[in-house]
Design a protein around this motif. Structure first.
Motif, PDB file in Angstrom:
ATOM      1  N   ILE B  54       0.860  -1.190   0.000  1.00 26.63           N
ATOM      2  CA  ILE B  54       0.000   0.000   0.000  1.00 26.63           C
ATOM      3  C   ILE B  54       0.892   1.235   0.000  1.00 26.63           C
ATOM      4  CG2 ILE B  54      -1.597   1.393   1.397  1.00 26.63           C
ATOM      5  CD1 ILE B  54      -3.012  -1.143   2.231  1.00 26.63           C
ATOM      6  N   VAL B  55       0.595   2.171  -0.897  1.00 27.22           N
ATOM      7  CA  VAL B  55       1.315   3.439  -0.957  1.00 27.22           C
ATOM      8  C   VAL B  55       0.295   4.541  -0.721  1.00 27.22           C
ATOM      9  CG1 VAL B  55       2.766   4.936  -2.381  1.00 27.22           C
ATOM     10  CG2 VAL B  55       2.969   2.447  -2.585  1.00 27.22           C
ATOM     11  N   GLY B  77      -2.674  -9.753   3.035  1.00 25.00           N
ATOM     12  CA  GLY B  77      -1.507 -10.140   2.247  1.00 25.00           C
ATOM     13  C   GLY B  77      -0.558  -8.993   1.967  1.00 25.00           C
ATOM     14  N   ILE B  78      -0.916  -7.791   2.423  1.00 24.54           N
ATOM     15  CA  ILE B  78      -0.059  -6.621   2.190  1.00 24.54           C
ATOM     16  C   ILE B  78       1.266  -6.823   2.939  1.00 24.54           C
ATOM     17  CG2 ILE B  78       0.163  -4.128   2.625  1.00 24.54           C
ATOM     18  CD1 ILE B  78      -1.842  -4.839   0.389  1.00 24.54           C
ATOM     19  N   SER B  79       2.374  -6.604   2.217  1.00 22.01           N
ATOM     20  CA  SER B  79       3.684  -6.898   2.815  1.00 22.01           C
ATOM     21  C   SER B  79       4.309  -5.665   3.460  1.00 22.01           C
ATOM     22  CB  SER B  79       4.626  -7.434   1.745  1.00 22.01           C
ATOM     23  OG  SER B  79       4.811  -6.450   0.738  1.00 22.01           O
ATOM     24  N   CYS B  80       3.838  -4.473   3.069  1.00 19.03           N
ATOM     25  CA  CYS B  80       4.465  -3.247   3.570  1.00 19.03           C
ATOM     26  C   CYS B  80       3.563  -2.062   3.231  1.00 19.03           C
ATOM     27  CB  CYS B  80       5.831  -3.074   2.896  1.00 19.03           C
ATOM     28  SG  CYS B  80       6.752  -1.603   3.399  1.00 19.03           S
ATOM     29  N   ILE B  81       3.607  -1.021   4.038  1.00 21.54           N
ATOM     30  CA  ILE B  81       2.920   0.236   3.691  1.00 21.54           C
ATOM     31  C   ILE B  81       3.979   1.324   3.569  1.00 21.54           C
ATOM     32  CG2 ILE B  81       1.154   1.927   4.306  1.00 21.54           C
ATOM     33  CD1 ILE B  81      -0.035  -0.146   6.206  1.00 21.54           C
ATOM     34  N   ILE B  82       3.943   2.044   2.474  1.00 23.16           N
ATOM     35  CA  ILE B  82       4.812   3.216   2.294  1.00 23.16           C
ATOM     36  C   ILE B  82       3.892   4.429   2.301  1.00 23.16           C
ATOM     37  CG2 ILE B  82       6.411   4.412   0.749  1.00 23.16           C
ATOM     38  CD1 ILE B  82       6.960   1.604  -0.528  1.00 23.16           C
ATOM     39  N   ALA B  83       4.164   5.408   3.179  1.00 22.99           N
ATOM     40  CA  ALA B  83       3.335   6.615   3.212  1.00 22.99           C
ATOM     41  C   ALA B  83       4.221   7.835   3.434  1.00 22.99           C
ATOM     42  CB  ALA B  83       2.285   6.509   4.317  1.00 22.99           C
ATOM     43  N   GLU B 106       9.011  11.062  -0.728  1.00 23.72           N
ATOM     44  CA  GLU B 106       9.326  11.071  -2.170  1.00 23.72           C
ATOM     45  C   GLU B 106       8.729   9.831  -2.842  1.00 23.72           C
ATOM     46  OE1 GLU B 106      11.811  11.080   0.197  1.00 23.72           O
ATOM     47  OE2 GLU B 106      11.882  13.277   0.336  1.00 23.72           O
ATOM     48  N   ALA B 107       8.979   8.671  -2.250  1.00 24.07           N
ATOM     49  CA  ALA B 107       8.460   7.431  -2.826  1.00 24.07           C
ATOM     50  C   ALA B 107       6.933   7.434  -2.815  1.00 24.07           C
ATOM     51  CB  ALA B 107       8.986   6.228  -2.047  1.00 24.07           C
ATOM     52  N   ALA B 108       6.359   7.903  -1.713  1.00 21.56           N
ATOM     53  CA  ALA B 108       4.900   7.883  -1.575  1.00 21.56           C
ATOM     54  C   ALA B 108       4.238   8.764  -2.635  1.00 21.56           C
ATOM     55  CB  ALA B 108       4.498   8.339  -0.174  1.00 21.56           C
ATOM     56  N   ARG B 109       4.887   9.878  -2.960  1.00 22.44           N
ATOM     57  CA  ARG B 109       4.306  10.780  -3.971  1.00 22.44           C
ATOM     58  C   ARG B 109       4.527  10.248  -5.382  1.00 22.44           C
ATOM     59  NH1 ARG B 109       5.717  15.268  -0.260  1.00 22.44           N
ATOM     60  NH2 ARG B 109       7.850  15.243  -1.035  1.00 22.44           N
ATOM     61  N   ASP B 110       5.716   9.652  -5.621  1.00 18.33           N
ATOM     62  CA  ASP B 110       6.143   9.252  -6.962  1.00 18.33           C
ATOM     63  C   ASP B 110       5.487   7.967  -7.464  1.00 18.33           C
ATOM     64  OD1 ASP B 110       7.847  11.153  -7.903  1.00 18.33           O
ATOM     65  OD2 ASP B 110       9.510   9.739  -8.218  1.00 18.33           O
ATOM     66  N   ILE B 111       5.401   6.982  -6.596  1.00 22.69           N
ATOM     67  CA  ILE B 111       4.934   5.649  -7.012  1.00 22.69           C
ATOM     68  C   ILE B 111       3.468   5.730  -7.420  1.00 22.69           C
ATOM     69  CG2 ILE B 111       4.486   3.289  -6.202  1.00 22.69           C
ATOM     70  CD1 ILE B 111       6.972   3.663  -4.371  1.00 22.69           C
ATOM     71  N   ASP B 113      -0.229   3.842  -8.789  1.00 23.54           N
ATOM     72  CA  ASP B 113      -1.030   2.637  -8.607  1.00 23.54           C
ATOM     73  C   ASP B 113      -0.636   1.602  -9.672  1.00 23.54           C
ATOM     74  OD1 ASP B 113      -3.357   1.582  -7.025  1.00 23.54           O
ATOM     75  OD2 ASP B 113      -4.159   1.301  -9.042  1.00 23.54           O
ATOM     76  N   GLY B 114      -0.331   0.399  -9.246  1.00 27.07           N
ATOM     77  CA  GLY B 114       0.002  -0.672 -10.185  1.00 27.07           C
ATOM     78  C   GLY B 114       1.493  -0.844 -10.442  1.00 27.07           C
ATOM     79  N   ASP B 115       2.329   0.136 -10.020  1.00 25.35           N
ATOM     80  CA  ASP B 115       3.787  -0.017 -10.181  1.00 25.35           C
ATOM     81  C   ASP B 115       4.278  -1.216  -9.369  1.00 25.35           C
ATOM     82  OD1 ASP B 115       3.847   2.223 -11.742  1.00 25.35           O
ATOM     83  OD2 ASP B 115       4.894   3.510 -10.294  1.00 25.35           O
ATOM     84  N   GLN B 116       5.329  -1.866  -9.872  1.00 32.40           N
ATOM     85  CA  GLN B 116       5.981  -2.932  -9.099  1.00 32.40           C
ATOM     86  C   GLN B 116       7.037  -2.284  -8.201  1.00 32.40           C
ATOM     87  OE1 GLN B 116       5.503  -6.300  -8.864  1.00 32.40           O
ATOM     88  NE2 GLN B 116       3.665  -6.090 -10.130  1.00 32.40           N
ATOM     89  N   VAL B 117       7.013  -2.640  -6.934  1.00 32.42           N
ATOM     90  CA  VAL B 117       7.877  -1.966  -5.960  1.00 32.42           C
ATOM     91  C   VAL B 117       8.631  -3.006  -5.134  1.00 32.42           C
ATOM     92  CG1 VAL B 117       7.907  -0.399  -3.972  1.00 32.42           C
ATOM     93  CG2 VAL B 117       6.284  -0.006  -5.834  1.00 32.42           C
ATOM     94  N   ALA B 118       9.907  -2.710  -4.854  1.00 33.28           N
ATOM     95  CA  ALA B 118      10.696  -3.561  -3.962  1.00 33.28           C
ATOM     96  C   ALA B 118      11.148  -2.735  -2.764  1.00 33.28           C
ATOM     97  CB  ALA B 118      11.904  -4.128  -4.703  1.00 33.28           C
ATOM     98  N   VAL B 119      11.129  -3.344  -1.582  1.00 29.63           N
ATOM     99  CA  VAL B 119      11.524  -2.649  -0.356  1.00 29.63           C
ATOM    100  C   VAL B 119      12.542  -3.494   0.398  1.00 29.63           C
ATOM    101  CG1 VAL B 119      10.728  -1.707   1.851  1.00 29.63           C
ATOM    102  CG2 VAL B 119       9.236  -1.590  -0.146  1.00 29.63           C
ATOM    103  N   ASP B 120      13.652  -2.875   0.764  1.00 27.32           N
ATOM    104  CA  ASP B 120      14.647  -3.537   1.618  1.00 27.32           C
ATOM    105  C   ASP B 120      14.527  -2.946   3.017  1.00 27.32           C
ATOM    106  OD1 ASP B 120      16.905  -4.358   3.010  1.00 27.32           O
ATOM    107  OD2 ASP B 120      18.090  -4.535   1.166  1.00 27.32           O
ATOM    108  N   LEU B 121      13.965  -3.737   3.938  1.00 30.96           N
ATOM    109  CA  LEU B 121      13.692  -3.212   5.284  1.00 30.96           C
ATOM    110  C   LEU B 121      14.972  -2.933   6.066  1.00 30.96           C
ATOM    111  CD1 LEU B 121      10.737  -5.529   6.356  1.00 30.96           C
ATOM    112  CD2 LEU B 121      10.599  -3.210   5.447  1.00 30.96           C
TER     113      LEU B 121
END
Lengths: 98, 165
Positions: B54-55, B77-83, B106-111, B113-121
């Protein structure tokens, strides 16, 4: 229209009883509850159906908060809520105080 | 590394739309997930796939404190929230139930809907695999990472008590 009175605490409940406020509310046709969350979070006791509007003295107002997603909540002071309960529309206390 | 499709929402997503109060008579994660976001986006439960992210904008998770909100999102099933920002109670509730969340305006504004996103925690690096752009969020402090990896506060405390014998 329904008017639901929910004292915030047991102490306020007892004070309202001793002051005679609860008798005034009941004679006016209101419903008085024991202290509880009530309809504030849309759980029970007078929650809003589709299209219904509430003038509430609670502190939260989100979509579907007090019931149906197409109901409306207007937050107000107790004086405005009481005046609105008398007139049936959002009203200033000045409209009903003689 | 977390990977998934972005599901995008706006500002001030409150806990009453994340999981409406009328469903709080259960704490079963599956049951909560079945109603997650339904007053805002009735399609959410059909479009959320395991791993999706979720962004959202500012103040995500505002409103009533309820751990059911991050539980419903995690069980969807959501793996992460970016806000851009999170409401503080939701922020800590999410950590406590083991749902990773990242503040990165920056990421929250740029990404989109539907983009593929990877996150390294571990490093806080966010990559938009669709556009190739990368962003840097502040990584979690060590103890918070351990807490999320353990699956939340309860499991974390159980592990620690077990370790003490």
């Amino acid at each position: 229209m329904r008017t639901i009175i929910i004292p915030a605490t047991q102490r306020i409940y007892l004070e309202a009883m001793r002051e005679g406020l609860l008798e005034i509310f009941v004679e006016a046709g209101a419903v008085v509850s024991t202290p509880t969350c009530g309809p504030c979070l849309g759980g029970h006791m007078g929650i809003l159906a589709k299209g219904e509007r509430a003038v509430a003295t609670t502190n939260r107002n989100f979509v579907g908060r007090m019931g149906h997603v197409d109901s409306e909540v207007y937050l107000a002071s107790p004086a405005v809520a009481a005046a609105s309960a008398i007139t049936g529309k959002i009203s200033s206390p000045e409209e009903v105080v003689r | 590394m977390i990977k998934g499709k972005a599901i995008k929402y706006g500002n001030n997503i409150d806990t009453d739309v994340i999981i409406p109060a009328r469903y709080l008579n259960t704490s079963d994660p599956k049951e909560l997930a079945a109603h997650c976001m339904e007053d805002l986006d009735p399609e959410f439960k059909n479009k959320a796939r395991p791993g999706d992210i979720i962004v959202a904008g500012t103040n995500f998770g505002c409103g009533s404190s309820r751990e059911h909100a991050p539980i419903a999102i995690k069980a969807s099933g959501i793996s992460c929230i970016i806000a851009e920002t999170f409401a503080r109670i939701f922020y800590r509730n999410a950590i406590n139930i083991g749902l990773p969340i990242m503040e990165c305006p920056e990421a929250a504004r740029d990404i989109k809907d539907g983009d593929q996103v990877a996150v390294d925690l571990t490093t806080g690096e966010i990559t938009n695999l669709t556009t190739g752009r990368t962003y840097k969020a502040a990584p979690f402090p060590q103890f918070m990472q351990e807490l999320i990896e353990a699956g939340g506060l309860v499991e974390y405390v159980k592990e620690r008590m077990g370790a003490q014998g």
